[in-house]
Scaffold this motif. Structure first.
Motif, PDB file in Angstrom:
ATOM      1  N   ASP A 102       0.830  -1.206   0.000  1.00  0.00           N
ATOM      2  CA  ASP A 102       0.000   0.000   0.000  1.00  0.00           C
ATOM      3  C   ASP A 102       0.868   1.261   0.000  1.00  0.00           C
ATOM      4  O   ASP A 102       1.810   1.380   0.792  1.00  0.00           O
ATOM      5  N   HIS A 103       0.546   2.179  -0.886  1.00  0.00           N
ATOM      6  CA  HIS A 103       1.235   3.465  -1.037  1.00  0.00           C
ATOM      7  C   HIS A 103       2.593   3.340  -1.726  1.00  0.00           C
ATOM      8  O   HIS A 103       3.211   4.358  -2.038  1.00  0.00           O
ATOM      9  N   THR A 104       3.069   2.113  -1.935  1.00  0.00           N
ATOM     10  CA  THR A 104       4.347   1.917  -2.622  1.00  0.00           C
ATOM     11  C   THR A 104       4.117   1.363  -4.021  1.00  0.00           C
ATOM     12  O   THR A 104       4.626   1.914  -5.004  1.00  0.00           O
ATOM     13  N   LEU A 105       3.350   0.293  -4.127  1.00  0.00           N
ATOM     14  CA  LEU A 105       2.974  -0.255  -5.435  1.00  0.00           C
ATOM     15  C   LEU A 105       1.504  -0.006  -5.735  1.00  0.00           C
ATOM     16  O   LEU A 105       1.141   0.427  -6.827  1.00  0.00           O
ATOM     17  N   TRP A 106       0.658  -0.294  -4.766  1.00  0.00           N
ATOM     18  CA  TRP A 106      -0.793  -0.174  -4.931  1.00  0.00           C
ATOM     19  C   TRP A 106      -1.221   1.194  -4.416  1.00  0.00           C
ATOM     20  O   TRP A 106      -0.921   1.561  -3.280  1.00  0.00           O
TER      21      TRP A 106
ATOM     22  N   PRO B 278     -10.252  -3.493  -2.162  1.00  0.00           N
ATOM     23  CA  PRO B 278      -9.125  -4.295  -2.654  1.00  0.00           C
ATOM     24  C   PRO B 278      -9.227  -4.695  -4.120  1.00  0.00           C
ATOM     25  O   PRO B 278      -8.229  -5.111  -4.718  1.00  0.00           O
ATOM     26  N   ARG B 279     -10.419  -4.581  -4.703  1.00  0.00           N
ATOM     27  CA  ARG B 279     -10.601  -4.958  -6.103  1.00  0.00           C
ATOM     28  C   ARG B 279     -10.237  -3.837  -7.071  1.00  0.00           C
ATOM     29  O   ARG B 279     -10.223  -4.047  -8.284  1.00  0.00           O
ATOM     30  N   LYS B 280      -9.952  -2.667  -6.538  1.00  0.00           N
ATOM     31  CA  LYS B 280      -9.545  -1.556  -7.396  1.00  0.00           C
ATOM     32  C   LYS B 280      -8.126  -1.805  -7.903  1.00  0.00           C
ATOM     33  O   LYS B 280      -7.318  -2.440  -7.237  1.00  0.00           O
ATOM     34  N   LYS B 281      -7.806  -1.253  -9.069  1.00  0.00           N
ATOM     35  CA  LYS B 281      -6.616  -1.694  -9.793  1.00  0.00           C
ATOM     36  C   LYS B 281      -5.531  -0.638  -9.988  1.00  0.00           C
ATOM     37  O   LYS B 281      -4.506  -0.924 -10.611  1.00  0.00           O
ATOM     38  N   VAL B 282      -5.724   0.558  -9.468  1.00  0.00           N
ATOM     39  CA  VAL B 282      -4.771   1.628  -9.766  1.00  0.00           C
ATOM     40  C   VAL B 282      -3.463   1.405  -9.007  1.00  0.00           C
ATOM     41  O   VAL B 282      -3.460   1.195  -7.789  1.00  0.00           O
ATOM     42  N   LEU B 283      -2.363   1.453  -9.736  1.00  0.00           N
ATOM     43  CA  LEU B 283      -1.036   1.303  -9.153  1.00  0.00           C
ATOM     44  C   LEU B 283      -0.327   2.653  -9.106  1.00  0.00           C
ATOM     45  O   LEU B 283      -0.720   3.603  -9.787  1.00  0.00           O
ATOM     46  N   MET B 284       0.717   2.730  -8.318  1.00  0.00           N
ATOM     47  CA  MET B 284       1.528   3.938  -8.279  1.00  0.00           C
ATOM     48  C   MET B 284       2.219   4.118  -9.635  1.00  0.00           C
ATOM     49  O   MET B 284       2.434   3.142 -10.367  1.00  0.00           O
ATOM     50  N   PRO B 285       2.561   5.351  -9.993  1.00  0.00           N
ATOM     51  CA  PRO B 285       3.169   5.599 -11.308  1.00  0.00           C
ATOM     52  C   PRO B 285       4.388   4.712 -11.567  1.00  0.00           C
ATOM     53  O   PRO B 285       5.268   4.584 -10.716  1.00  0.00           O
TER      54      PRO B 285
ATOM     55  N   LEU C 267       8.296  -3.344 -12.088  1.00  0.00           N
ATOM     56  CA  LEU C 267       8.220  -4.753 -11.705  1.00  0.00           C
ATOM     57  C   LEU C 267       8.592  -5.654 -12.875  1.00  0.00           C
ATOM     58  O   LEU C 267       9.295  -6.660 -12.704  1.00  0.00           O
ATOM     59  N   ASP C 268       8.124  -5.297 -14.043  1.00  0.00           N
ATOM     60  CA  ASP C 268       8.437  -6.091 -15.227  1.00  0.00           C
ATOM     61  C   ASP C 268       9.941  -6.104 -15.485  1.00  0.00           C
ATOM     62  O   ASP C 268      10.515  -7.152 -15.815  1.00  0.00           O
TER      63      ASP C 268
ATOM     64  N   LYS D  59      -4.043  -9.735  -6.929  1.00  0.00           N
ATOM     65  CA  LYS D  59      -4.720 -10.456  -8.010  1.00  0.00           C
ATOM     66  C   LYS D  59      -5.443  -9.498  -8.951  1.00  0.00           C
ATOM     67  O   LYS D  59      -5.286  -9.571 -10.178  1.00  0.00           O
ATOM     68  N   TYR D  60      -6.249  -8.594  -8.394  1.00  0.00           N
ATOM     69  CA  TYR D  60      -7.076  -7.731  -9.236  1.00  0.00           C
ATOM     70  C   TYR D  60      -6.249  -6.679  -9.976  1.00  0.00           C
ATOM     71  O   TYR D  60      -6.634  -6.241 -11.063  1.00  0.00           O
ATOM     72  N   SER D  61      -5.132  -6.268  -9.403  1.00  0.00           N
ATOM     73  CA  SER D  61      -4.265  -5.322 -10.109  1.00  0.00           C
ATOM     74  C   SER D  61      -3.305  -6.039 -11.052  1.00  0.00           C
ATOM     75  O   SER D  61      -2.494  -5.404 -11.726  1.00  0.00           O
ATOM     76  N   GLU D  62      -3.392  -7.368 -11.062  1.00  0.00           N
ATOM     77  CA  GLU D  62      -2.653  -8.217 -12.001  1.00  0.00           C
ATOM     78  C   GLU D  62      -1.137  -8.065 -11.873  1.00  0.00           C
ATOM     79  O   GLU D  62      -0.404  -7.997 -12.858  1.00  0.00           O
ATOM     80  N   ILE D  63      -0.675  -8.052 -10.613  1.00  0.00           N
ATOM     81  CA  ILE D  63       0.770  -8.035 -10.386  1.00  0.00           C
ATOM     82  C   ILE D  63       1.212  -9.204  -9.506  1.00  0.00           C
ATOM     83  O   ILE D  63       2.387  -9.309  -9.156  1.00  0.00           O
ATOM     84  N   ASP D  64       0.284 -10.088  -9.164  1.00  0.00           N
ATOM     85  CA  ASP D  64       0.622 -11.194  -8.258  1.00  0.00           C
ATOM     86  C   ASP D  64       1.701 -12.107  -8.830  1.00  0.00           C
ATOM     87  O   ASP D  64       2.507 -12.676  -8.082  1.00  0.00           O
TER      88      ASP D  64
END
Length: 227
Positions: A9-13, A99-106, A112-113, A137-142
């Motif tokens: 939280d606040h770092t990636l999500w 938790p189902r919201k998908k916005v990530l930090m810039p 990550l990729d 899961k919902y932000s598709e970074i798991d």
């Protein structure tokens, strides 16, 4: 090989954005204009109460139950509403939807990729197992993370040295190879320092209150530190 662990939280999500959208939806769905002057008023009181509760959780004063079951009770009490049924409905809705919201930090996904090609990545968070796994899961970074360590699974909370020691054992790492990237100076950076980890302070607000071994203002700066 270095093992890079991220706070979530606040770092990636993007907690602020995702919570804000959820609260706006709830404000309209539950007709909360009956109690608050406007949406900003509701969001402001949520932030005040939520920040206080999470601080108390991080220092061990309260448990998960207190946050989940009483957070919206405190918020509604601030506007003189004591409807416990409404407060519980708000709590349940927030826990399900946010938790189902998908916005990530810039630049989070791009970084990550890039880093996942050369390093093993993990999560170390004071959040709870169920909600943090849903966020991933919902932000598709798991799929980027080999390990996910929470305060629940480890039995300890950052900044306690024990959660960092648990993570070191869990991933079979070497102390000199362990790095955490996080936004919170107290829980992430000072906790890591006390445990002998290296740390990168993610400081998008460009605060100047303290320093870390490394510091970045944008996640896109991370690969240059390690590659």
């Amino acid at each position: 090989m270095k093992k890079l662990f991220f706070d979530l939280d606040h770092t990636l999500w993007d907690y602020e954005t995702n919570a804000g959208v959820t609260l706006l939806d709830m404000y309209r769905a539950f007709e909360l204009d009956r109690f608050f002057s406007d949406e900003a008023h509701f969001t402001q009181i949520f932030k005040q109460q939520n920040d206080q509760l999470w601080h108390r959780y991080n220092v061990g004063e309260i448990d998960k139950f207190e946050i989940r079951n009483h957070r919206f009770g405190y918020i509604m009490n601030a506007v003189k509403n004591t409807d416990l049924i409404l407060s519980q409905k708000l709590s349940n809705q927030f826990i399900i939807e946010c938790p189902r919201k998908k916005v990530l930090m810039p630049n989070a996904r791009k970084v990550l990729d890039r880093l996942s090609k050369d390093f093993e990545l993990g999560i170390i968070t004071n959040g709870f197992d169920d909600t943090q796994n849903v966020k991933l899961k919902y932000s598709e970074i798991d799929h980027y993370f080999k390990w996910v360590v929470t305060s629940e699974s480890s039995g300890h909370r950052k900044p306690a040295k024990e959660i960092f020691d648990f993570t070191l054992d869990y991933c079979g790492g070497i102390l000199g190879d362990m790095v955490i990237i996080g936004d919170n100076l107290q829980t992430d950076i000072l906790g890591a320092d006390h445990a002998g980890w290296r740390s990168v302070w993610y400081n998008p607000q460009k605060e100047s209150t303290a320093s870390s071994q490394w510091q970045v203002h944008d996640l896109i700066e991370l690969p240059a530190l390690f590659l």
